[in-house]
Design a protein around this motif. Structure first.
Motif, PDB file in Angstrom:
ATOM      1  N   LYS A  43      27.287 -11.344  38.518  1.00 47.83           N
ATOM      2  CA  LYS A  43      26.003 -11.048  39.152  1.00 47.83           C
ATOM      3  C   LYS A  43      26.237 -10.221  40.412  1.00 47.83           C
ATOM      4  CE  LYS A  43      24.007 -13.539  36.055  1.00 47.83           C
ATOM      5  NZ  LYS A  43      23.356 -12.853  34.926  1.00 47.83           N
ATOM      6  N   PRO A  44      25.419  -9.211  40.657  1.00 45.94           N
ATOM      7  CA  PRO A  44      25.609  -8.328  41.822  1.00 45.94           C
ATOM      8  C   PRO A  44      25.133  -8.975  43.116  1.00 45.94           C
ATOM      9  CG  PRO A  44      23.691  -7.640  40.584  1.00 45.94           C
ATOM     10  CD  PRO A  44      24.319  -8.754  39.789  1.00 45.94           C
ATOM     11  N   ILE A  45      25.768 -10.047  43.484  1.00 45.52           N
ATOM     12  CA  ILE A  45      25.380 -10.816  44.662  1.00 45.52           C
ATOM     13  C   ILE A  45      25.882 -10.131  45.929  1.00 45.52           C
ATOM     14  CG2 ILE A  45      25.777 -13.005  45.870  1.00 45.52           C
ATOM     15  CD1 ILE A  45      25.872 -14.356  43.167  1.00 45.52           C
ATOM     16  N   VAL A  46      25.020 -10.090  46.934  1.00 39.33           N
ATOM     17  CA  VAL A  46      25.373  -9.501  48.225  1.00 39.33           C
ATOM     18  C   VAL A  46      25.769 -10.583  49.225  1.00 39.33           C
ATOM     19  CG1 VAL A  46      24.544  -8.115  50.159  1.00 39.33           C
ATOM     20  CG2 VAL A  46      23.890  -7.518  47.825  1.00 39.33           C
ATOM     21  N   THR A  47      25.022 -11.709  49.245  1.00 36.10           N
ATOM     22  CA  THR A  47      25.299 -12.781  50.203  1.00 36.10           C
ATOM     23  C   THR A  47      25.252 -14.138  49.499  1.00 36.10           C
ATOM     24  OG1 THR A  47      22.977 -13.050  50.836  1.00 36.10           O
ATOM     25  CG2 THR A  47      24.298 -11.485  52.111  1.00 36.10           C
ATOM     26  N   ILE A  48      26.032 -15.086  50.036  1.00 34.87           N
ATOM     27  CA  ILE A  48      26.002 -16.478  49.588  1.00 34.87           C
ATOM     28  C   ILE A  48      25.815 -17.352  50.826  1.00 34.87           C
ATOM     29  CG2 ILE A  48      27.287 -18.372  48.527  1.00 34.87           C
ATOM     30  CD1 ILE A  48      28.989 -16.342  47.122  1.00 34.87           C
ATOM     31  N   THR A  49      24.936 -18.334  50.719  1.00 32.00           N
ATOM     32  CA  THR A  49      24.849 -19.373  51.738  1.00 32.00           C
ATOM     33  C   THR A  49      25.189 -20.689  51.069  1.00 32.00           C
ATOM     34  OG1 THR A  49      23.124 -18.186  52.951  1.00 32.00           O
ATOM     35  CG2 THR A  49      23.396 -20.534  53.433  1.00 32.00           C
ATOM     36  N   LEU A  50      26.356 -21.227  51.404  1.00 31.32           N
ATOM     37  CA  LEU A  50      26.797 -22.500  50.848  1.00 31.32           C
ATOM     38  C   LEU A  50      26.514 -23.600  51.876  1.00 31.32           C
ATOM     39  CD1 LEU A  50      30.229 -21.392  49.334  1.00 31.32           C
ATOM     40  CD2 LEU A  50      28.069 -21.718  48.134  1.00 31.32           C
ATOM     41  N   PRO A  51      25.697 -24.583  51.509  1.00 37.67           N
ATOM     42  CA  PRO A  51      25.311 -25.602  52.487  1.00 37.67           C
ATOM     43  C   PRO A  51      26.424 -26.597  52.737  1.00 37.67           C
ATOM     44  CG  PRO A  51      24.397 -26.151  50.352  1.00 37.67           C
ATOM     45  CD  PRO A  51      25.061 -24.817  50.192  1.00 37.67           C
ATOM     46  N   ASP A  52      26.456 -27.161  53.921  1.00 37.12           N
ATOM     47  CA  ASP A  52      27.346 -28.278  54.194  1.00 37.12           C
ATOM     48  C   ASP A  52      26.873 -29.451  53.348  1.00 37.12           C
ATOM     49  OD1 ASP A  52      29.479 -29.536  55.439  1.00 37.12           O
ATOM     50  OD2 ASP A  52      28.220 -30.378  57.004  1.00 37.12           O
ATOM     51  N   ASN A  69      35.642  -7.616  44.766  1.00 33.21           N
ATOM     52  CA  ASN A  69      36.397  -6.534  45.392  1.00 33.21           C
ATOM     53  C   ASN A  69      35.811  -6.028  46.704  1.00 33.21           C
ATOM     54  OD1 ASN A  69      38.152  -6.570  43.216  1.00 33.21           O
ATOM     55  ND2 ASN A  69      37.015  -5.029  42.081  1.00 33.21           N
ATOM     56  N   ALA A  70      34.571  -6.370  46.987  1.00 34.51           N
ATOM     57  CA  ALA A  70      33.936  -5.861  48.206  1.00 34.51           C
ATOM     58  C   ALA A  70      34.076  -6.813  49.388  1.00 34.51           C
ATOM     59  CB  ALA A  70      32.446  -5.599  47.941  1.00 34.51           C
ATOM     60  N   LEU A  71      34.811  -7.899  49.222  1.00 33.64           N
ATOM     61  CA  LEU A  71      34.908  -8.921  50.259  1.00 33.64           C
ATOM     62  C   LEU A  71      35.522  -8.363  51.537  1.00 33.64           C
ATOM     63  CD1 LEU A  71      34.421 -11.970  50.726  1.00 33.64           C
ATOM     64  CD2 LEU A  71      36.819 -12.321  50.129  1.00 33.64           C
ATOM     65  N   ARG A  72      34.893  -8.702  52.686  1.00 34.04           N
ATOM     66  CA  ARG A  72      35.397  -8.265  53.990  1.00 34.04           C
ATOM     67  C   ARG A  72      35.827  -9.439  54.867  1.00 34.04           C
ATOM     68  NH1 ARG A  72      35.211  -4.809  51.127  1.00 34.04           N
ATOM     69  NH2 ARG A  72      34.313  -2.728  51.317  1.00 34.04           N
ATOM     70  N   THR A  73      35.147 -10.591  54.726  1.00 42.75           N
ATOM     71  CA  THR A  73      35.525 -11.757  55.517  1.00 42.75           C
ATOM     72  C   THR A  73      35.506 -13.001  54.637  1.00 42.75           C
ATOM     73  OG1 THR A  73      33.239 -12.184  56.248  1.00 42.75           O
ATOM     74  CG2 THR A  73      34.619 -10.807  57.670  1.00 42.75           C
ATOM     75  N   LEU A  74      36.515 -13.860  54.837  1.00 40.72           N
ATOM     76  CA  LEU A  74      36.621 -15.126  54.128  1.00 40.72           C
ATOM     77  C   LEU A  74      36.945 -16.187  55.165  1.00 40.72           C
ATOM     78  CD1 LEU A  74      36.851 -16.860  51.557  1.00 40.72           C
ATOM     79  CD2 LEU A  74      39.211 -16.068  51.330  1.00 40.72           C
ATOM     80  N   THR A  87      29.201  -7.060  45.004  1.00 40.45           N
ATOM     81  CA  THR A  87      29.109  -6.507  46.351  1.00 40.45           C
ATOM     82  C   THR A  87      29.183  -7.579  47.429  1.00 40.45           C
ATOM     83  OG1 THR A  87      26.694  -6.545  46.126  1.00 40.45           O
ATOM     84  CG2 THR A  87      27.822  -4.481  45.626  1.00 40.45           C
ATOM     85  N   LEU A  88      29.633  -8.756  47.059  1.00 37.23           N
ATOM     86  CA  LEU A  88      29.740  -9.864  47.999  1.00 37.23           C
ATOM     87  C   LEU A  88      30.692  -9.496  49.134  1.00 37.23           C
ATOM     88  CD1 LEU A  88      29.019 -12.826  48.619  1.00 37.23           C
ATOM     89  CD2 LEU A  88      30.991 -13.476  47.233  1.00 37.23           C
ATOM     90  N   ALA A  89      30.204  -9.534  50.372  1.00 36.32           N
ATOM     91  CA  ALA A  89      30.999  -9.077  51.515  1.00 36.32           C
ATOM     92  C   ALA A  89      31.538 -10.210  52.364  1.00 36.32           C
ATOM     93  CB  ALA A  89      30.159  -8.147  52.390  1.00 36.32           C
ATOM     94  N   PHE A 130      31.620 -17.383  40.923  1.00 38.83           N
ATOM     95  CA  PHE A 130      31.158 -16.133  41.525  1.00 38.83           C
ATOM     96  C   PHE A 130      32.034 -14.960  41.112  1.00 38.83           C
ATOM     97  CE2 PHE A 130      29.674 -19.495  44.354  1.00 38.83           C
ATOM     98  CZ  PHE A 130      28.348 -19.143  44.555  1.00 38.83           C
ATOM     99  N   ALA A 131      32.764 -15.093  40.028  1.00 42.15           N
ATOM    100  CA  ALA A 131      33.745 -14.080  39.638  1.00 42.15           C
ATOM    101  C   ALA A 131      33.083 -12.816  39.115  1.00 42.15           C
ATOM    102  CB  ALA A 131      34.673 -14.647  38.567  1.00 42.15           C
ATOM    103  N   GLY A 132      33.771 -11.712  39.354  1.00 41.52           N
ATOM    104  CA  GLY A 132      33.374 -10.464  38.738  1.00 41.52           C
ATOM    105  C   GLY A 132      34.192 -10.238  37.484  1.00 41.52           C
ATOM    106  N   SER A 133      34.127  -9.021  36.970  1.00 37.80           N
ATOM    107  CA  SER A 133      34.848  -8.704  35.740  1.00 37.80           C
ATOM    108  C   SER A 133      35.268  -7.255  35.774  1.00 37.80           C
ATOM    109  CB  SER A 133      33.969  -8.966  34.523  1.00 37.80           C
ATOM    110  OG  SER A 133      34.620  -8.523  33.351  1.00 37.80           O
ATOM    111  N   THR A 134      36.397  -6.966  35.170  1.00 35.38           N
ATOM    112  CA  THR A 134      36.833  -5.571  35.038  1.00 35.38           C
ATOM    113  C   THR A 134      36.399  -4.973  33.713  1.00 35.38           C
ATOM    114  OG1 THR A 134      38.942  -6.287  34.093  1.00 35.38           O
ATOM    115  CG2 THR A 134      38.857  -5.955  36.482  1.00 35.38           C
ATOM    116  N   TYR A 135      35.652  -5.719  32.932  1.00 37.87           N
ATOM    117  CA  TYR A 135      35.310  -5.277  31.575  1.00 37.87           C
ATOM    118  C   TYR A 135      33.866  -4.801  31.448  1.00 37.87           C
ATOM    119  CZ  TYR A 135      39.627  -7.742  30.656  1.00 37.87           C
ATOM    120  OH  TYR A 135      40.918  -8.169  30.692  1.00 37.87           O
ATOM    121  N   ASN A 136      33.173  -4.659  32.569  1.00 32.81           N
ATOM    122  CA  ASN A 136      31.822  -4.101  32.518  1.00 32.81           C
ATOM    123  C   ASN A 136      31.594  -3.280  33.780  1.00 32.81           C
ATOM    124  OD1 ASN A 136      31.157  -5.886  34.646  1.00 32.81           O
ATOM    125  ND2 ASN A 136      30.659  -7.502  33.177  1.00 32.81           N
ATOM    126  N   ASP A 137      30.407  -2.773  33.939  1.00 31.99           N
ATOM    127  CA  ASP A 137      30.099  -1.889  35.060  1.00 31.99           C
ATOM    128  C   ASP A 137      29.494  -2.627  36.250  1.00 31.99           C
ATOM    129  OD1 ASP A 137      30.989   0.308  33.645  1.00 31.99           O
ATOM    130  OD2 ASP A 137      29.029   0.628  32.700  1.00 31.99           O
TER     131      ASP A 137
END
Length: 317
Positions: A14-23, A66-71, A44-46, A33-40
């Motif tokens: 899924k082309p997710i941009v943001t996730i909010t995981l609750p405590d 692949n778009a992750l910037r902070t973990l 964009t999860l950052a 939340f995995a992506g795939s190399t087998y489709n287009d």
């Protein structure tokens, strides 16, 4: 906040941009939340923030993000279980191929148990590095150890191991080919074998002052033939600051080197003979003993041995 589990493949591809995981959330399922190399689909999860309540991150949970910037891992009451895929030869963790094109910054304030099929697991190859996409790491105050291969093959350029970390695991920073500067703080107690093996650009090492010795292990490949070398063998060391005594071991017992490439800061003949750099060595006031062959096989421009040092032997061979 009532959500305690994200199911397997719940948001896969899924082309997710943001996730909010609750405590309060406890489990992030396999390929959640995995992506795939087998489709287009472009994931964009950052940014990902893992709350302290999470108890398990299952295999492939964030693979190909692949778009992750902070973990970021927040502190929690228990050790976080990380499930690894393993076929008996090779394996990989839930952040496999996360951020390889644009490496991410990592904040770590949680300790881990690496598992496979629910059982304790010790990684044994480079693909099993937990955070291979991290270009920057900041350790929180709750971290007391760096696990085996945790940062193997990462694009880190500078690492400071803070005093709250007591142990650096085997091959923890193996093949970090962009690592240039390493600082080991005064509270670190042990660096296990191969921790900085094949860090081909590591040119500056600072071991901060301490009254307590640092236990540091060399690689010992064969107990029958002489095939040993020091932990920074492949590093072009231009600057060394030694601020404490070193207990030199082969991972299990005290190690007594008897060849010039077996010292703690010794480099391989190949690095020495194919490089033109010159090393500068500074020994701090807390050092009382310089180990055998400690600085052998280096091109040393200058070194000052303080009056606190009471014992030297074959150190510059």
């Amino acid at each position: 906040s009532p959500v305690t589990r994200i199911n397997d493949k719940a948001f896969k591809d899924k082309p997710i941009v943001t996730i909010t995981l609750p405590d309060g959330i406890k489990t992030i399922g396999k390929s959640a939340f995995a992506g795939s190399t087998y489709n287009d689909v472009t994931i964009t999860l950052a940014s990902i923030n893992i709350p302290g309540s999470v108890e398990l991150i299952d295999a492939d949970a964030f693979m190909y993000c692949n778009a992750l910037r902070t973990l970021r891992f927040e502190p929690g009451p228990t050790r976080l279980k990380i499930e690894c895929i393993h076929d008996g030869i090779y394996g990989y963790g839930p952040f496999y191929y996360t951020g390889p094109s644009e490496p991410y910054a990592l904040y770590l304030d949680r300790e881990f148990d690496y598992i496979h099929n629910g059982e304790p697991f010790i990684p044994d190859n480079i693909e099993e590095s937990l955070f291979a996409g991290a270009c920057e790491v900041n350790f929180g105050p709750n971290i007391t150890e760096i696990s085996d291969r945790m940062f193997a093959d990462t694009p880190l350029t500078e690492v400071t191991i803070p005093s709250n970390i007591k142990t650096v695991g085997e091959r923890a920073f193996y093949h970090c080919i962009f690592l240039e500067k390493l600082t080991i703080s005064s509270g670190v107690e042990e660096i296990r074998p191969n921790a900085f093996m094949s860090c081909d650009k590591l040119s500056e090492i600072i071991i901060e002052d301490s009254d307590e010795p640092l236990t540091l292990s060399s690689i010992h490949l064969n107990h029958l033939t002489k095939n040993d070398y020091g932990p920074f063998k492949d590093s072009p060391l231009k600057s060394i600051y030694l601020g404490r005594d070193i207990n030199h071991t082969d991972g299990t017992t005290k190690f007594y080197p008897d060849e010039r490439d077996e010292g703690i800061f010794s480099m391989s003949d190949y690095i020495r003979d194919t490089s033109t750099f010159i090393s500068t060595v500074t020994i701090g006031p807390k050092v009382s003993h310089i180990n055998d062959y400690m600085f052998s096989n280096l091109r040393i421009e200058s070194i000052t041995i303080p009056s606190t040092v009471s014992s030297t032997n074959f150190i510059f061979v």
